[in-house]
Design a protein around this motif. Structure first.
Motif, mmCIF file in Angstrom:
data_model
loop_
_atom_site.group_PDB
_atom_site.id
_atom_site.type_symbol
_atom_site.label_atom_id
_atom_site.label_comp_id
_atom_site.label_asym_id
_atom_site.label_seq_id
_atom_site.Cartn_x
_atom_site.Cartn_y
_atom_site.Cartn_z
ATOM 1 N N THR A 103 0.838 -1.204 0.000
ATOM 2 C CA THR A 103 0.000 0.000 0.000
ATOM 3 C C THR A 103 0.869 1.249 0.000
ATOM 4 O OG1 THR A 103 -1.825 -1.114 1.105
ATOM 5 C CG2 THR A 103 -1.727 1.282 1.330
ATOM 6 N N GLN A 104 1.926 1.242 0.812
ATOM 7 C CA GLN A 104 2.800 2.405 0.870
ATOM 8 C C GLN A 104 3.544 2.600 -0.450
ATOM 9 O OE1 GLN A 104 1.128 3.532 3.122
ATOM 10 N NE2 GLN A 104 2.673 4.330 4.481
ATOM 11 N N ILE A 105 3.985 1.526 -1.079
ATOM 12 C CA ILE A 105 4.655 1.651 -2.378
ATOM 13 C C ILE A 105 3.713 2.316 -3.373
ATOM 14 C CG2 ILE A 105 5.531 0.365 -4.379
ATOM 15 C CD1 ILE A 105 6.752 -1.650 -2.353
ATOM 16 N N ARG A 106 2.472 1.860 -3.429
ATOM 17 C CA ARG A 106 1.526 2.438 -4.397
ATOM 18 C C ARG A 106 1.160 3.873 -4.044
ATOM 19 N NH1 ARG A 106 -2.858 -2.102 -5.538
ATOM 20 N NH2 ARG A 106 -3.405 -1.416 -3.460
ATOM 21 N N ALA A 107 0.964 4.154 -2.750
ATOM 22 C CA ALA A 107 0.615 5.518 -2.346
ATOM 23 C C ALA A 107 1.767 6.484 -2.639
ATOM 24 C CB ALA A 107 0.255 5.550 -0.858
ATOM 25 N N PHE A 108 2.991 6.063 -2.316
ATOM 26 C CA PHE A 108 4.129 6.933 -2.542
ATOM 27 C C PHE A 108 4.495 7.022 -4.018
ATOM 28 C CE2 PHE A 108 5.854 6.318 2.048
ATOM 29 C CZ PHE A 108 4.787 7.059 2.528
ATOM 30 N N ALA A 109 4.182 6.011 -4.806
ATOM 31 C CA ALA A 109 4.408 6.094 -6.260
ATOM 32 C C ALA A 109 3.636 7.278 -6.833
ATOM 33 C CB ALA A 109 4.003 4.798 -6.946
ATOM 34 N N LYS A 110 2.428 7.494 -6.329
ATOM 35 C CA LYS A 110 1.638 8.654 -6.792
ATOM 36 C C LYS A 110 2.339 9.952 -6.417
ATOM 37 C CE LYS A 110 -2.734 6.224 -6.384
ATOM 38 N NZ LYS A 110 -3.975 6.078 -5.613
ATOM 39 N N ARG A 111 2.857 10.019 -5.203
ATOM 40 C CA ARG A 111 3.536 11.237 -4.751
ATOM 41 C C ARG A 111 4.834 11.466 -5.510
ATOM 42 N NH1 ARG A 111 2.620 11.549 1.762
ATOM 43 N NH2 ARG A 111 0.361 11.393 1.632
ATOM 44 N N PHE A 112 5.518 10.391 -5.869
ATOM 45 C CA PHE A 112 6.769 10.488 -6.628
ATOM 46 C C PHE A 112 6.503 10.598 -8.134
ATOM 47 C CE2 PHE A 112 10.353 8.747 -3.797
ATOM 48 C CZ PHE A 112 9.726 9.127 -2.637
ATOM 49 N N ARG A 113 5.250 10.516 -8.523
ATOM 50 C CA ARG A 113 4.839 10.538 -9.935
ATOM 51 C C ARG A 113 5.529 9.416 -10.719
ATOM 52 N NH1 ARG A 113 4.744 16.455 -9.102
ATOM 53 N NH2 ARG A 113 2.533 17.011 -9.163
ATOM 54 N N ILE A 114 5.474 8.213 -10.124
ATOM 55 C CA ILE A 114 6.009 7.022 -10.768
ATOM 56 C C ILE A 114 4.834 6.117 -11.119
ATOM 57 C CG2 ILE A 114 7.383 4.922 -10.430
ATOM 58 C CD1 ILE A 114 9.178 6.522 -8.530
ATOM 59 N N ALA A 115 4.689 5.804 -12.386
ATOM 60 C CA ALA A 115 3.628 4.890 -12.807
ATOM 61 C C ALA A 115 4.108 3.451 -12.593
ATOM 62 C CB ALA A 115 3.283 5.124 -14.280
ATOM 63 N N LEU A 116 3.290 2.675 -11.913
ATOM 64 C CA LEU A 116 3.605 1.266 -11.686
ATOM 65 C C LEU A 116 2.743 0.418 -12.603
ATOM 66 C CD1 LEU A 116 3.631 1.151 -7.766
ATOM 67 C CD2 LEU A 116 5.547 1.552 -9.322
ATOM 68 N N ASP A 117 3.376 -0.378 -13.439
ATOM 69 C CA ASP A 117 2.615 -1.296 -14.285
ATOM 70 C C ASP A 117 2.212 -2.530 -13.490
ATOM 71 O OD1 ASP A 117 2.876 0.428 -16.489
ATOM 72 O OD2 ASP A 117 4.833 -0.428 -16.965
ATOM 73 N N THR A 118 3.136 -3.058 -12.703
ATOM 74 C CA THR A 118 2.829 -4.184 -11.824
ATOM 75 C C THR A 118 3.631 -4.037 -10.537
ATOM 76 O OG1 THR A 118 4.571 -5.622 -12.702
ATOM 77 C CG2 THR A 118 2.392 -5.804 -13.724
ATOM 78 N N LEU A 119 3.105 -4.648 -9.484
ATOM 79 C CA LEU A 119 3.785 -4.704 -8.196
ATOM 80 C C LEU A 119 3.484 -6.057 -7.581
ATOM 81 C CD1 LEU A 119 5.180 -3.669 -5.604
ATOM 82 C CD2 LEU A 119 2.996 -2.604 -4.986
ATOM 83 N N GLU A 120 4.523 -6.791 -7.245
ATOM 84 C CA GLU A 120 4.375 -8.077 -6.554
ATOM 85 C C GLU A 120 5.406 -8.142 -5.451
ATOM 86 O OE1 GLU A 120 4.249 -11.676 -8.836
ATOM 87 O OE2 GLU A 120 3.285 -10.655 -10.524
#
Length: 173
Positions: free
Chosen positions: A81-98
């Motif tokens: 959850t933190q990786i995805r939330a902070f990806a938005k703040r860092f403006r990093i698009a995540l295609d997949t996360l495992e």
């Protein structure tokens, strides 16, 4: 499971902190079964009902997941959850996360005494597909580690290893 979202408390403009408060009331209801109501009270209001049980090894009926299942699942999903939330703040698009995790303990026994649990280690293998460069992904993971409330409790007691899968193999973060 009961979910009743009621309010959100925003971080105050004059403060750089916010409260996170979760309460739990658990009751023993069977041989080894426990039922609990978990109430998130800050920064929003939400309730969940969960149950745990042990299998025959511990004298239970296996009517619900064992408590360690929730612990491990909570840790892994908190970090995700933190990786995805902070990806938005860092403006990093995540295609997949495992995340593949391994948690290890030892049970220490002495004749005539109950066993004692001793943590051995936690390894979290993270795979992220993204156009962001490797350094940005590592920066994201490090921020998520610091923002994960579960990890904040655990990492004070023991080392948690985070590895990122790269085209050249695994690297520690």
């Amino acid at each position: 499971m009961t979910v009743t979202p009621e309010k959100h408390t925003a971080m105050s403009a004059s403060s750089n902190t916010f409260d996170v408060v979760i309460r739990c009331n658990g009751k023993a209801v069977g041989k080894m079964r426990n039922e609990a109501r978990v109430d998130i009270v800050e920064p929003f209001v939400e309730s969940h009902e969960i149950a745990s049980d042990e299998g025959p090894f511990h004298g239970g009926d296996g009517s619900a997941p064992p408590p360690l299942t929730y612990f491990v699942g909570g840790f892994v999903t908190c970090l995700m959850t933190q990786i995805r939330a902070f990806a938005k703040r860092f403006r990093i698009a995540l295609d997949t996360l495992e995340v593949d995790a391994e948690f290890q303990w030892k049970g220490l026994t002495e004749p005539g005494k109950p066993y004692r649990a001793q943590p051995v280690g936690i390894r979290l293998d993270i795979q992220i597909a993204s156009d962001a460069g490797q350094n940005r992904i590592i920066e994201l993971i490090n921020a998520a580690k610091q923002g994960c409330f579960v990890e904040a409790v655990i990492s004070e007691r023991m080392k948690v290893v985070h590895r990122l899968k790269t085209p050249d193999g695994w690297i520690d973060c």
